[in-house]
Motif scaffolding. Structure first.
Motif, PDB file in Angstrom:
ATOM      1  N   HIS A  38       0.782  -1.231   0.000  1.00  0.00           N
ATOM      2  CA  HIS A  38       0.000   0.000   0.000  1.00  0.00           C
ATOM      3  C   HIS A  38       0.816   1.284   0.000  1.00  0.00           C
ATOM      4  CE1 HIS A  38      -3.652  -2.246   0.211  1.00  0.00           C
ATOM      5  NE2 HIS A  38      -3.200  -2.906   1.269  1.00  0.00           N
ATOM      6  N   THR A  39       2.106   1.215   0.306  1.00  0.00           N
ATOM      7  CA  THR A  39       2.897   2.446   0.281  1.00  0.00           C
ATOM      8  C   THR A  39       3.869   2.482  -0.886  1.00  0.00           C
ATOM      9  OG1 THR A  39       4.771   1.714   1.635  1.00  0.00           O
ATOM     10  CG2 THR A  39       2.806   2.547   2.806  1.00  0.00           C
ATOM     11  N   GLY A  40       4.391   1.321  -1.293  1.00  0.00           N
ATOM     12  CA  GLY A  40       5.382   1.296  -2.354  1.00  0.00           C
ATOM     13  C   GLY A  40       6.692   1.939  -1.937  1.00  0.00           C
ATOM     14  N   ARG A  41       6.915   2.007  -0.629  1.00  0.00           N
ATOM     15  CA  ARG A  41       8.121   2.651  -0.091  1.00  0.00           C
ATOM     16  C   ARG A  41       8.826   1.706   0.874  1.00  0.00           C
ATOM     17  NH1 ARG A  41       5.086   8.333   1.311  1.00  0.00           N
ATOM     18  NH2 ARG A  41       4.567   8.816  -0.831  1.00  0.00           N
ATOM     19  N   PRO A  42      10.107   1.954   1.157  1.00  0.00           N
ATOM     20  CA  PRO A  42      10.804   1.127   2.139  1.00  0.00           C
ATOM     21  C   PRO A  42      10.134   1.227   3.510  1.00  0.00           C
ATOM     22  CG  PRO A  42      12.358   2.474   0.921  1.00  0.00           C
ATOM     23  CD  PRO A  42      10.980   2.968   0.568  1.00  0.00           C
ATOM     24  N   ALA A  43      10.354   0.203   4.326  1.00  0.00           N
ATOM     25  CA  ALA A  43       9.792   0.165   5.678  1.00  0.00           C
ATOM     26  C   ALA A  43      10.823  -0.454   6.610  1.00  0.00           C
ATOM     27  CB  ALA A  43       8.498  -0.646   5.693  1.00  0.00           C
ATOM     28  N   VAL A  44      10.519  -0.414   7.890  1.00  0.00           N
ATOM     29  CA  VAL A  44      11.378  -1.022   8.903  1.00  0.00           C
ATOM     30  C   VAL A  44      10.506  -1.897   9.791  1.00  0.00           C
ATOM     31  CG1 VAL A  44      12.903  -0.604  10.872  1.00  0.00           C
ATOM     32  CG2 VAL A  44      12.971   0.925   8.898  1.00  0.00           C
ATOM     33  N   LEU A  45      10.906  -3.150   9.950  1.00  0.00           N
ATOM     34  CA  LEU A  45      10.238  -4.091  10.850  1.00  0.00           C
ATOM     35  C   LEU A  45      11.030  -4.117  12.144  1.00  0.00           C
ATOM     36  CD1 LEU A  45       8.424  -6.502  11.686  1.00  0.00           C
ATOM     37  CD2 LEU A  45       9.955  -7.965  10.350  1.00  0.00           C
ATOM     38  N   ARG A  46      10.342  -3.906  13.260  1.00  0.00           N
ATOM     39  CA  ARG A  46      11.001  -3.952  14.570  1.00  0.00           C
ATOM     40  C   ARG A  46      10.321  -4.994  15.439  1.00  0.00           C
ATOM     41  NH1 ARG A  46       9.916   2.031  14.533  1.00  0.00           N
ATOM     42  NH2 ARG A  46      11.633   2.897  13.338  1.00  0.00           N
ATOM     43  N   PRO A  90      -4.108   4.469   8.708  1.00  0.00           N
ATOM     44  CA  PRO A  90      -4.856   3.262   8.353  1.00  0.00           C
ATOM     45  C   PRO A  90      -6.329   3.621   8.139  1.00  0.00           C
ATOM     46  CG  PRO A  90      -3.515   2.888  10.306  1.00  0.00           C
ATOM     47  CD  PRO A  90      -3.465   4.352  10.011  1.00  0.00           C
ATOM     48  N   VAL A  91      -6.927   3.087   7.091  1.00  0.00           N
ATOM     49  CA  VAL A  91      -8.306   3.407   6.738  1.00  0.00           C
ATOM     50  C   VAL A  91      -9.137   2.133   6.729  1.00  0.00           C
ATOM     51  CG1 VAL A  91      -9.778   4.347   4.912  1.00  0.00           C
ATOM     52  CG2 VAL A  91      -7.513   5.323   5.311  1.00  0.00           C
ATOM     53  N   ARG A 140      -8.281  -7.583   4.418  1.00  0.00           N
ATOM     54  CA  ARG A 140      -8.623  -8.079   5.750  1.00  0.00           C
ATOM     55  C   ARG A 140      -7.458  -8.032   6.734  1.00  0.00           C
ATOM     56  NH1 ARG A 140     -11.065 -11.038   1.883  1.00  0.00           N
ATOM     57  NH2 ARG A 140     -13.327 -11.173   2.004  1.00  0.00           N
ATOM     58  N   GLY A 141      -6.347  -7.450   6.329  1.00  0.00           N
ATOM     59  CA  GLY A 141      -5.137  -7.467   7.140  1.00  0.00           C
ATOM     60  C   GLY A 141      -5.296  -6.898   8.532  1.00  0.00           C
ATOM     61  N   PHE A 154     -16.629  -6.413   7.020  1.00  0.00           N
ATOM     62  CA  PHE A 154     -15.724  -5.397   7.574  1.00  0.00           C
ATOM     63  C   PHE A 154     -14.287  -5.841   7.400  1.00  0.00           C
ATOM     64  CE2 PHE A 154     -19.587  -4.464   9.868  1.00  0.00           C
ATOM     65  CZ  PHE A 154     -19.614  -3.074   9.817  1.00  0.00           C
ATOM     66  N   ALA A 155     -13.454  -4.918   7.005  1.00  0.00           N
ATOM     67  CA  ALA A 155     -12.026  -5.179   6.887  1.00  0.00           C
ATOM     68  C   ALA A 155     -11.309  -3.849   7.029  1.00  0.00           C
ATOM     69  CB  ALA A 155     -11.696  -5.843   5.563  1.00  0.00           C
ATOM     70  N   PHE A 156     -10.022  -3.905   7.278  1.00  0.00           N
ATOM     71  CA  PHE A 156      -9.245  -2.695   7.457  1.00  0.00           C
ATOM     72  C   PHE A 156      -8.006  -2.783   6.603  1.00  0.00           C
ATOM     73  CE2 PHE A 156     -11.746  -3.406  11.157  1.00  0.00           C
ATOM     74  CZ  PHE A 156     -12.264  -2.159  11.432  1.00  0.00           C
ATOM     75  N   GLU A 157      -7.538  -1.646   6.167  1.00  0.00           N
ATOM     76  CA  GLU A 157      -6.361  -1.583   5.322  1.00  0.00           C
ATOM     77  C   GLU A 157      -5.439  -0.501   5.851  1.00  0.00           C
ATOM     78  OE1 GLU A 157      -5.894   0.589   1.157  1.00  0.00           O
ATOM     79  OE2 GLU A 157      -7.109  -1.224   1.069  1.00  0.00           O
ATOM     80  N   ALA A 158      -4.161  -0.784   5.900  1.00  0.00           N
ATOM     81  CA  ALA A 158      -3.186   0.245   6.283  1.00  0.00           C
ATOM     82  C   ALA A 158      -2.617   0.820   5.016  1.00  0.00           C
ATOM     83  CB  ALA A 158      -2.085  -0.367   7.134  1.00  0.00           C
ATOM     84  N   VAL A 159      -2.722   2.125   4.856  1.00  0.00           N
ATOM     85  CA  VAL A 159      -2.199   2.775   3.664  1.00  0.00           C
ATOM     86  C   VAL A 159      -1.281   3.904   4.041  1.00  0.00           C
ATOM     87  CG1 VAL A 159      -4.066   2.158   2.129  1.00  0.00           C
ATOM     88  CG2 VAL A 159      -4.241   4.234   3.460  1.00  0.00           C
TER      89      VAL A 159
END
Length: 153
Positions: A52-60, A85-86, A98-99, A148-153
């Motif tokens: 949903h972002t198409g950008r780098p991320a960091v997992l902690r 998140p929407v 559904r994430g 119902f579902a949610f998406e992080a954008v």
């Protein structure tokens, strides 16, 4: 502990493997329910960041010491998108969306906050001596949440 994530869907598998390798260090066996849930949450949050972002991320990951039997495991994914998140409604035929509903159902706590020019979505699992309740133990009717579902954008 953290892992840099490239904006590539193949990174989701790498993130899961990395998280599994960290579990053994703190005494969480990969076949424990806690580990299985944590890996699913890693998969969902990293997928959201990558897709949903198409950008780098960091997992902690913040994991307890091996000697601590009752502690909290914290998972965080920070990305460079400032969009919050929407919530999304999806029908039964949809293949995605559904994430965050899964995160909400599996994590003991979760949320998000702005972080620099982006955001951080986090969730926590409590590690304790007692087994987690099954869905049936909560007496939740699944049809009440259908659509119902949610998406992080």
């Amino acid at each position: 502990m953290q892992l840099e994530i490239r904006p590539d869907p193949s990174e989701v598998g790498r993130a899961r493997r990395w998280a599994r390798s960290r579990l053994a260090v703190c005494g969480i066996e990969v076949d424990e329910p806690l580990a299985e849930i944590l890996i699913l949450l890693v998969s969902e949050l990293v997928t959201n960041a990558v897709v949903h972002t198409g950008r780098p991320a960091v997992l902690r990951l913040s994991l307890p010491d091996a000697e601590v039997e009752s502690a909290t495991v914290r998972l965080e994914v920070a990305d460079r998108s400032g969009r919050a998140p929407v919530p999304r409604c999806v029908d039964g035929e949809a293949t995605g969306g559904r994430g965050l509903a899964l995160v909400d159902g599996l994590a003991d706590r979760w949320g998000w906050s702005p972080e620099g020019a982006g955001k951080s979505i986090w969730c926590e699992l409590d590690r304790c001596d007692q087994p987690r309740k099954s869905a049936e133990a909560y007496d939740i009717e699944a049809s009440a949440y259908e659509g119902f579902a949610f998406e992080a954008v």
